[in-house]
Design a protein around this motif. Sequence first.
Motif, PDB file in Angstrom:
ATOM      1  N   LEU A   1     -23.090 -14.930  19.396  1.00 18.72           N
ATOM      2  CA  LEU A   1     -22.037 -15.321  18.462  1.00 18.72           C
ATOM      3  C   LEU A   1     -21.019 -14.202  18.297  1.00 18.72           C
ATOM      4  O   LEU A   1     -19.796 -14.441  18.281  1.00 18.72           O
ATOM      5  CB  LEU A   1     -22.640 -15.689  17.105  1.00 18.72           C
TER       6      LEU A   1
ATOM      7  N   ASP B   1     -21.690 -22.586  13.811  1.00 17.73           N
ATOM      8  CA  ASP B   1     -22.817 -21.826  14.356  1.00 17.73           C
ATOM      9  C   ASP B   1     -23.052 -20.553  13.543  1.00 17.73           C
ATOM     10  O   ASP B   1     -24.197 -20.177  13.264  1.00 17.73           O
ATOM     11  CB  ASP B   1     -22.554 -21.456  15.816  1.00 17.73           C
ATOM     12  N   CYS B   2     -21.969 -19.888  13.162  1.00 18.82           N
ATOM     13  CA  CYS B   2     -22.093 -18.662  12.361  1.00 18.82           C
ATOM     14  C   CYS B   2     -22.585 -18.975  10.954  1.00 18.82           C
ATOM     15  O   CYS B   2     -23.375 -18.211  10.383  1.00 18.82           O
ATOM     16  CB  CYS B   2     -20.757 -17.922  12.324  1.00 18.82           C
TER      17      CYS B   2
ATOM     18  N   ARG C   1     -18.900 -14.193  21.385  1.00 22.96           N
ATOM     19  CA  ARG C   1     -17.919 -15.292  21.406  1.00 22.96           C
ATOM     20  C   ARG C   1     -16.735 -14.985  20.504  1.00 22.96           C
ATOM     21  O   ARG C   1     -15.579 -15.240  20.864  1.00 22.96           O
ATOM     22  CB  ARG C   1     -18.592 -16.602  20.989  1.00 22.96           C
TER      23      ARG C   1
ATOM     24  N   ARG D   1     -22.021 -32.404  10.601  1.00 23.28           N
ATOM     25  CA  ARG D   1     -22.854 -31.202  10.557  1.00 23.28           C
ATOM     26  C   ARG D   1     -22.609 -30.403   9.288  1.00 23.28           C
ATOM     27  O   ARG D   1     -23.565 -30.026   8.592  1.00 23.28           O
ATOM     28  CB  ARG D   1     -22.574 -30.346  11.794  1.00 23.28           C
TER      29      ARG D   1
ATOM     30  N   ARG E   1     -30.133 -13.759  17.919  1.00 21.41           N
ATOM     31  CA  ARG E   1     -29.296 -14.937  17.688  1.00 21.41           C
ATOM     32  C   ARG E   1     -27.841 -14.553  17.469  1.00 21.41           C
ATOM     33  O   ARG E   1     -26.919 -15.291  17.853  1.00 21.41           O
ATOM     34  CB  ARG E   1     -29.803 -15.714  16.469  1.00 21.41           C
TER      35      ARG E   1
ATOM     36  N   TYR F   1     -20.204 -15.131   9.901  1.00 25.32           N
ATOM     37  CA  TYR F   1     -19.547 -16.305   9.315  1.00 25.32           C
ATOM     38  C   TYR F   1     -18.210 -15.923   8.693  1.00 25.32           C
ATOM     39  O   TYR F   1     -17.211 -16.628   8.864  1.00 25.32           O
ATOM     40  CB  TYR F   1     -20.464 -16.955   8.275  1.00 25.32           C
TER      41      TYR F   1
ATOM     42  N   TYR G   1     -18.675 -32.472  14.049  1.00 22.07           N
ATOM     43  CA  TYR G   1     -18.563 -31.265  13.233  1.00 22.07           C
ATOM     44  C   TYR G   1     -18.608 -31.617  11.747  1.00 22.07           C
ATOM     45  O   TYR G   1     -19.327 -30.973  10.966  1.00 22.07           O
ATOM     46  CB  TYR G   1     -17.259 -30.542  13.562  1.00 22.07           C
TER      47      TYR G   1
ATOM     48  N   GLU H   1     -16.809 -25.444  15.891  1.00 23.15           N
ATOM     49  CA  GLU H   1     -18.215 -25.328  16.255  1.00 23.15           C
ATOM     50  C   GLU H   1     -18.711 -23.892  16.137  1.00 23.15           C
ATOM     51  O   GLU H   1     -19.864 -23.662  15.740  1.00 23.15           O
ATOM     52  CB  GLU H   1     -18.428 -25.837  17.684  1.00 23.15           C
ATOM     53  N   LEU H   2     -17.860 -22.916  16.472  1.00 21.16           N
ATOM     54  CA  LEU H   2     -18.264 -21.523  16.347  1.00 21.16           C
ATOM     55  C   LEU H   2     -18.392 -21.129  14.879  1.00 21.16           C
ATOM     56  O   LEU H   2     -19.316 -20.400  14.496  1.00 21.16           O
ATOM     57  CB  LEU H   2     -17.268 -20.612  17.065  1.00 21.16           C
TER      58      LEU H   2
ATOM     59  N   GLU I   1     -24.563 -21.463  10.157  1.00 19.13           N
ATOM     60  CA  GLU I   1     -25.983 -21.788  10.260  1.00 19.13           C
ATOM     61  C   GLU I   1     -26.837 -20.523  10.353  1.00 19.13           C
ATOM     62  O   GLU I   1     -27.890 -20.421   9.713  1.00 19.13           O
ATOM     63  CB  GLU I   1     -26.209 -22.681  11.476  1.00 19.13           C
ATOM     64  N   LEU I   2     -26.382 -19.561  11.157  1.00 18.75           N
ATOM     65  CA  LEU I   2     -27.103 -18.285  11.226  1.00 18.75           C
ATOM     66  C   LEU I   2     -27.106 -17.607   9.861  1.00 18.75           C
ATOM     67  O   LEU I   2     -28.152 -17.131   9.390  1.00 18.75           O
ATOM     68  CB  LEU I   2     -26.454 -17.372  12.261  1.00 18.75           C
TER      69      LEU I   2
END
Length: 286
Positions: free
Chosen positions: A268, A215-216, A271, A19, A264, A198, A16, A211-212, A218-219
């Motif tokens: 998310l 992921d948000c 989740r 990233r 996408r 995000y 993480y 990680e979630l 990155e979107l």
Amino acid sequence: MEVLEPEEWRARAAAYERRVEAWVAPHLARRSRGEAHPVEDFLFTYYGHRPGRLRRWHPGADVLLRGARDLGRDYVDTPEGATLDVAALMDRRGSSVEWIARLLAATASRPAFLGCFGLHEWAMVYRAEEVRHGAWPLRLPGEEIARIVEQRGVRCSHYDAFRFFTPEARPLNALQPTRERQPELEQPGCLHANMDLYKWAYKLSPLVCGELVADCFELARDVRAVDMRASPYDLGRLGYRPIRIETAEGRAEYAAEQRGFAERARPLRRRLLDVCERLMAGAARI
């Protein structure tokens, strides 16, 4: 309670951190040089999550990190390791979790509207003497921007975009969003609603896993690039090809990008909502 062995949670934390460092380090380097990037810096300057907080991995609620100790005020130590103090966090944040859950569920329940064509960014410079990103030129003269806004109208449902409209542009919007009406109006085709995943992820942190949050982020980063490509700003020097929504071809391209982001964003959003629902169910049992 999920149990993570030391080798697993340490590997997840390290992955993480690698990233997010790819996003955080360039932003901090630009900030140290006094530079600003209208796309890459937006998630750090508009949203309130500091880079240092983003860098820290959390496992989320109901996870025991075996062998961990002294992880900070949000954690409690047990004989087996450390875990989040979910009860204390929900005491402080329960009402926020409920509000976020209501917004996420309401947004997810609606079909995606793909007819706004990014004109919210145009409404932010409509007949303005000064613009938010003054270091960057506009692609079109001010009168041409005004003509396009007036001709096509604006159909923005997102309050945090609408509040940056110029006073002259607000009456041209088909809706008059307010903070109170946000759960009533947000829909999953909106770029800003998907970028805001995000915001909801970091506001729920550390109750959601790192990680979630990533992921948000990155979107949201990808959404922001399209948001500015469809704007009236010329970001060619930064390598961003414009989406010319003043043309039929540009509007079709923008709608296709919206559709892709909605797809996408759907898992998310689900989740995040799952986490909220589990937290609220656990709080109700206490």
